[in-house]
Write an enzyme that holds these catalytic residues in place. Structure first.
Site, PDB file in Angstrom:
ATOM      1  N   ASP A  10     -84.500 -53.126  19.362  1.00 40.09           N
ATOM      2  CA  ASP A  10     -83.318 -53.949  19.172  1.00 40.09           C
ATOM      3  C   ASP A  10     -83.378 -55.086  20.202  1.00 40.09           C
ATOM      4  OD1 ASP A  10     -80.577 -54.672  18.461  1.00 40.09           O
ATOM      5  OD2 ASP A  10     -80.022 -53.717  20.353  1.00 40.09           O
ATOM      6  N   THR A  44     -83.708 -55.784  14.491  1.00 38.50           N
ATOM      7  CA  THR A  44     -82.513 -56.429  15.013  1.00 38.50           C
ATOM      8  C   THR A  44     -81.487 -56.747  13.932  1.00 38.50           C
ATOM      9  OG1 THR A  44     -81.747 -58.418  16.207  1.00 38.50           O
ATOM     10  CG2 THR A  44     -83.708 -58.666  14.852  1.00 38.50           C
ATOM     11  N   GLY A  45     -80.250 -56.898  14.353  1.00 38.58           N
ATOM     12  CA  GLY A  45     -79.215 -57.382  13.451  1.00 38.58           C
ATOM     13  C   GLY A  45     -79.267 -58.880  13.273  1.00 38.58           C
ATOM     14  N   LYS A 174     -81.783 -50.486   9.679  1.00 35.41           N
ATOM     15  CA  LYS A 174     -82.991 -50.695  10.468  1.00 35.41           C
ATOM     16  C   LYS A 174     -84.022 -49.595  10.172  1.00 35.41           C
ATOM     17  CE  LYS A 174     -80.794 -53.185  14.302  1.00 35.41           C
ATOM     18  NZ  LYS A 174     -80.644 -53.273  15.772  1.00 35.41           N
ATOM     19  N   ASP A 197     -78.783 -49.827  21.262  1.00 38.26           N
ATOM     20  CA  ASP A 197     -77.555 -49.586  22.035  1.00 38.26           C
ATOM     21  C   ASP A 197     -76.305 -49.442  21.184  1.00 38.26           C
ATOM     22  OD1 ASP A 197     -75.951 -52.640  22.733  1.00 38.26           O
ATOM     23  OD2 ASP A 197     -77.689 -52.471  21.442  1.00 38.26           O
ATOM     24  N   SER A 198     -76.388 -49.716  19.871  1.00 39.85           N
ATOM     25  CA  SER A 198     -75.182 -49.744  19.050  1.00 39.85           C
ATOM     26  C   SER A 198     -75.340 -48.911  17.779  1.00 39.85           C
ATOM     27  CB  SER A 198     -74.835 -51.196  18.678  1.00 39.85           C
ATOM     28  OG  SER A 198     -74.537 -51.947  19.848  1.00 39.85           O
ATOM     29  N   ASN A 200     -75.596 -49.787  14.764  1.00 40.24           N
ATOM     30  CA  ASN A 200     -76.593 -50.265  13.805  1.00 40.24           C
ATOM     31  C   ASN A 200     -78.010 -49.836  14.195  1.00 40.24           C
ATOM     32  OD1 ASN A 200     -76.879 -52.066  15.957  1.00 40.24           O
ATOM     33  ND2 ASN A 200     -76.996 -53.882  14.675  1.00 40.24           N
TER      34      ASN A 200
END
Length: 247
Positions: A10, A44-45, A174, A197-198, A200
Protein backbone atom coordinates in the site's frame (compact mmCIF):
# COMPACT_ATOMS: atom_id res chain seq x y z
CA UNK A 1 16.43 -18.38 0.39
CA UNK A 2 13.17 -16.66 1.37
CA UNK A 3 9.91 -18.42 0.44
CA UNK A 4 8.49 -15.02 -0.47
CA UNK A 5 8.68 -13.99 -4.11
CA UNK A 6 6.60 -10.83 -4.04
CA UNK A 7 6.05 -7.84 -1.74
CA UNK A 8 2.82 -5.89 -2.29
CA UNK A 9 2.78 -2.43 -0.74
CA UNK A 10 0.00 0.00 0.00
CA UNK A 11 1.19 3.59 -0.45
CA UNK A 12 -0.50 6.11 1.87
CA UNK A 13 0.12 5.30 5.52
CA UNK A 14 2.37 2.38 4.54
CA UNK A 15 5.27 3.01 2.16
CA UNK A 16 4.87 6.79 2.18
CA UNK A 17 5.64 9.07 5.08
CA UNK A 18 3.09 11.65 6.19
CA UNK A 19 4.91 14.05 3.83
CA UNK A 20 4.11 11.61 0.96
CA UNK A 21 7.76 10.72 0.42
CA UNK A 22 9.67 7.42 0.37
CA UNK A 23 12.26 7.26 3.15
CA UNK A 24 15.82 6.34 2.34
CA UNK A 25 15.51 3.23 4.55
CA UNK A 26 12.45 2.00 2.64
CA UNK A 27 14.04 2.82 -0.70
CA UNK A 28 17.21 0.90 0.17
CA UNK A 29 15.28 -2.18 1.32
CA UNK A 30 13.04 -2.19 -1.77
CA UNK A 31 16.02 -1.98 -4.11
CA UNK A 32 17.80 -4.75 -2.18
CA UNK A 33 14.71 -6.97 -2.54
CA UNK A 34 14.51 -6.17 -6.24
CA UNK A 35 18.18 -7.04 -6.69
CA UNK A 36 17.53 -10.34 -4.88
CA UNK A 37 14.86 -11.27 -7.43
CA UNK A 38 11.83 -10.39 -5.31
CA UNK A 39 9.03 -8.58 -7.16
CA UNK A 40 8.14 -5.40 -5.28
CA UNK A 41 4.89 -3.80 -6.41
CA UNK A 42 2.27 -1.29 -5.30
CA UNK A 43 -1.28 -2.27 -4.37
CA UNK A 44 -3.03 1.00 -3.73
CA UNK A 45 -6.33 2.84 -3.64
CA UNK A 46 -4.75 5.53 -5.77
CA UNK A 47 -5.27 5.67 -9.50
CA UNK A 48 -2.42 5.13 -11.91
CA UNK A 49 -2.14 8.89 -12.39
CA UNK A 50 -1.33 9.29 -8.67
CA UNK A 51 1.11 6.43 -8.13
CA UNK A 52 3.17 5.97 -11.28
CA UNK A 53 5.65 8.68 -10.25
CA UNK A 54 6.61 6.63 -7.17
CA UNK A 55 7.26 3.55 -9.32
CA UNK A 56 9.43 5.69 -11.58
CA UNK A 57 11.26 7.15 -8.57
CA UNK A 58 12.21 3.61 -7.50
CA UNK A 59 12.86 2.40 -11.04
CA UNK A 60 10.21 -0.33 -10.70
CA UNK A 61 8.76 -1.90 -13.84
CA UNK A 62 6.69 -4.39 -11.83
CA UNK A 63 2.91 -4.90 -11.98
CA UNK A 64 0.55 -2.48 -10.23
CA UNK A 65 -2.82 -2.91 -8.56
CA UNK A 66 -4.53 0.48 -8.53
CA UNK A 67 -7.89 1.96 -7.46
CA UNK A 68 -8.31 -0.87 -4.90
CA UNK A 69 -8.17 -3.51 -7.63
CA UNK A 70 -10.36 -1.87 -10.27
CA UNK A 71 -7.30 -1.68 -12.50
CA UNK A 72 -4.52 -4.27 -12.71
CA UNK A 73 -1.39 -3.42 -14.69
CA UNK A 74 1.20 -5.84 -16.11
CA UNK A 75 3.63 -2.93 -15.79
CA UNK A 76 3.25 0.87 -15.69
CA UNK A 77 1.41 1.82 -18.87
CA UNK A 78 0.41 -1.75 -19.79
CA UNK A 79 -3.12 -2.60 -18.62
CA UNK A 80 -4.01 -6.20 -17.78
CA UNK A 81 -7.63 -5.80 -16.69
CA UNK A 82 -10.14 -3.12 -15.71
CA UNK A 83 -13.35 -3.42 -13.67
CA UNK A 84 -15.92 -0.61 -13.80
CA UNK A 85 -18.93 0.55 -11.79
CA UNK A 86 -22.39 0.77 -13.33
CA UNK A 87 -23.27 4.39 -14.07
CA UNK A 88 -26.65 4.11 -12.34
CA UNK A 89 -24.82 3.18 -9.13
CA UNK A 90 -22.64 6.26 -9.59
CA UNK A 91 -25.76 8.41 -9.80
CA UNK A 92 -27.16 6.82 -6.64
CA UNK A 93 -23.87 7.22 -4.76
CA UNK A 94 -23.61 10.83 -5.85
CA UNK A 95 -27.17 11.52 -4.65
CA UNK A 96 -26.27 9.97 -1.29
CA UNK A 97 -23.22 12.23 -1.00
CA UNK A 98 -25.33 15.30 -1.77
CA UNK A 99 -28.01 14.24 0.74
CA UNK A 100 -25.49 13.90 3.58
CA UNK A 101 -23.37 16.86 2.39
CA UNK A 102 -20.12 14.87 2.38
CA UNK A 103 -16.89 15.46 0.57
CA UNK A 104 -16.82 12.92 -2.24
CA UNK A 105 -14.62 11.87 -5.13
CA UNK A 106 -14.71 9.40 -7.99
CA UNK A 107 -12.01 7.90 -10.17
CA UNK A 108 -12.62 7.51 -13.89
CA UNK A 109 -10.21 6.00 -16.37
CA UNK A 110 -8.91 9.39 -17.46
CA UNK A 111 -9.84 11.79 -14.66
CA UNK A 112 -10.79 12.29 -11.02
CA UNK A 113 -13.99 14.12 -10.12
CA UNK A 114 -15.09 15.45 -6.72
CA UNK A 115 -17.52 17.72 -4.91
CA UNK A 116 -15.94 20.81 -6.45
CA UNK A 117 -15.52 19.32 -9.92
CA UNK A 118 -18.47 17.14 -10.94
CA UNK A 119 -19.87 16.21 -14.33
CA UNK A 120 -23.13 17.38 -15.89
CA UNK A 121 -25.76 14.64 -15.71
CA UNK A 122 -25.63 14.05 -19.46
CA UNK A 123 -21.91 13.21 -19.36
CA UNK A 124 -21.97 10.58 -16.60
CA UNK A 125 -22.71 7.67 -18.98
CA UNK A 126 -19.74 8.56 -21.18
CA UNK A 127 -17.21 7.78 -18.42
CA UNK A 128 -15.69 4.50 -17.23
CA UNK A 129 -16.06 4.71 -13.44
CA UNK A 130 -13.60 2.83 -11.21
CA UNK A 131 -14.19 3.92 -7.61
CA UNK A 132 -16.36 6.25 -5.54
CA UNK A 133 -15.41 7.68 -2.14
CA UNK A 134 -16.94 9.63 0.74
CA UNK A 135 -15.33 11.59 3.57
CA UNK A 136 -17.28 12.95 6.54
CA UNK A 137 -16.31 13.29 10.20
CA UNK A 138 -19.89 12.91 11.42
CA UNK A 139 -19.86 9.26 12.51
CA UNK A 140 -23.66 8.89 12.41
CA UNK A 141 -23.79 10.11 8.81
CA UNK A 142 -20.86 7.88 7.85
CA UNK A 143 -22.58 4.85 9.36
CA UNK A 144 -25.88 5.72 7.65
CA UNK A 145 -24.17 5.99 4.26
CA UNK A 146 -22.46 2.64 4.79
CA UNK A 147 -25.74 0.94 5.77
CA UNK A 148 -27.43 2.29 2.65
CA UNK A 149 -24.60 1.17 0.37
CA UNK A 150 -24.54 -2.29 1.97
CA UNK A 151 -28.29 -2.67 1.45
CA UNK A 152 -27.80 -2.49 -2.33
CA UNK A 153 -25.61 -5.64 -2.24
CA UNK A 154 -23.83 -4.56 -5.41
CA UNK A 155 -20.61 -3.04 -4.07
CA UNK A 156 -17.30 -3.76 -2.35
CA UNK A 157 -17.12 -1.34 0.59
CA UNK A 158 -13.91 -0.50 2.48
CA UNK A 159 -12.03 2.56 3.71
CA UNK A 160 -8.60 4.14 3.57
CA UNK A 161 -9.19 6.31 6.67
CA UNK A 162 -11.52 5.99 9.69
CA UNK A 163 -13.67 8.84 8.35
CA UNK A 164 -14.04 7.71 4.77
CA UNK A 165 -15.74 5.04 2.69
CA UNK A 166 -14.34 3.64 -0.54
CA UNK A 167 -16.55 1.80 -3.02
CA UNK A 168 -15.58 -0.59 -5.81
CA UNK A 169 -17.48 -3.11 -7.94
CA UNK A 170 -18.58 -6.09 -5.86
CA UNK A 171 -15.85 -8.72 -5.58
CA UNK A 172 -13.09 -6.31 -6.59
CA UNK A 173 -10.35 -5.63 -4.04
CA UNK A 174 -6.61 -5.39 -3.69
CA UNK A 175 -6.67 -9.16 -3.10
CA UNK A 176 -8.49 -9.88 -6.37
CA UNK A 177 -5.91 -7.73 -8.15
CA UNK A 178 -3.01 -9.55 -6.51
CA UNK A 179 -4.49 -12.92 -7.45
CA UNK A 180 -4.44 -11.80 -11.09
CA UNK A 181 -0.82 -10.66 -10.77
CA UNK A 182 0.18 -13.96 -9.14
CA UNK A 183 -1.48 -15.93 -11.93
CA UNK A 184 0.37 -13.83 -14.49
CA UNK A 185 3.74 -14.35 -12.74
CA UNK A 186 3.17 -18.03 -11.94
CA UNK A 187 3.41 -17.67 -8.17
CA UNK A 188 1.05 -18.42 -5.27
CA UNK A 189 -0.56 -15.97 -2.84
CA UNK A 190 1.29 -17.90 -0.11
CA UNK A 191 4.51 -16.47 -1.58
CA UNK A 192 3.31 -12.87 -1.18
CA UNK A 193 3.99 -10.40 1.63
CA UNK A 194 1.22 -7.76 1.72
CA UNK A 195 1.46 -4.61 3.86
CA UNK A 196 -1.14 -1.98 4.63
CA UNK A 197 -2.85 0.19 7.23
CA UNK A 198 -6.56 0.46 6.37
CA UNK A 199 -9.66 -1.62 5.68
CA UNK A 200 -9.02 -1.55 1.94
CA UNK A 201 -5.87 -3.57 2.73
CA UNK A 202 -7.61 -6.26 4.78
CA UNK A 203 -8.51 -8.57 1.89
CA UNK A 204 -4.91 -8.79 0.64
CA UNK A 205 -3.49 -9.00 4.17
CA UNK A 206 -5.73 -11.98 4.93
CA UNK A 207 -4.98 -13.81 1.66
CA UNK A 208 -1.23 -13.22 1.49
CA UNK A 209 1.29 -15.68 2.85
CA UNK A 210 2.36 -12.95 5.27
CA UNK A 211 -0.15 -10.19 5.94
CA UNK A 212 1.40 -7.21 7.70
CA UNK A 213 -0.28 -4.28 9.43
CA UNK A 214 1.63 -1.05 9.94
CA UNK A 215 2.17 0.24 13.45
CA UNK A 216 -0.13 3.14 12.54
CA UNK A 217 -2.81 0.84 11.09
CA UNK A 218 -6.45 0.84 12.15
CA UNK A 219 -6.96 -1.57 15.05
CA UNK A 220 -9.12 -3.98 13.05
CA UNK A 221 -6.33 -4.31 10.49
CA UNK A 222 -3.83 -5.13 13.24
CA UNK A 223 -6.15 -7.81 14.65
CA UNK A 224 -6.43 -9.54 11.28
CA UNK A 225 -2.75 -9.37 10.31
CA UNK A 226 -0.10 -12.04 10.79
CA UNK A 227 2.42 -9.45 11.96
CA UNK A 228 2.59 -5.79 12.96
CA UNK A 229 5.58 -3.72 11.92
CA UNK A 230 6.76 -0.18 12.66
CA UNK A 231 4.79 2.84 11.53
CA UNK A 232 5.12 4.53 8.16
CA UNK A 233 7.35 7.09 9.90
CA UNK A 234 9.53 4.31 11.37
CA UNK A 235 10.29 2.63 8.02
CA UNK A 236 8.06 -0.34 8.85
CA UNK A 237 8.21 -1.53 5.23
CA UNK A 238 12.00 -1.83 5.38
CA UNK A 239 11.79 -3.74 8.67
CA UNK A 240 9.59 -6.46 7.12
CA UNK A 241 11.53 -6.68 3.86
CA UNK A 242 14.79 -7.20 5.72
CA UNK A 243 13.32 -9.71 8.17
CA UNK A 244 11.30 -11.84 5.75
CA UNK A 245 12.03 -11.13 2.07
CA UNK A 246 15.84 -10.95 2.29
CA UNK A 247 16.37 -14.05 4.45
Amino acid sequence: MSRFKMVALDLDGTLLTEEKTISEENRSAILAAHDAGVTVMFSTGRGIQNCQAYAEELGLKSPLVTVNGSEVWKAPGELLERHTLDTELIRRMHALAVHYDTWFWAYCVKDIYNKEHWLPEAEIDAQQWLKFGYYIENEESLAAIRRELESWDKLEITNSHPFNIEVNPKGISKASGLRQVCAMLGIEMSQVIAMGDSLNDVAMIREAGLGVAMGNAQEEVKRLADAVTGTNEEHGVAQIIREYALK
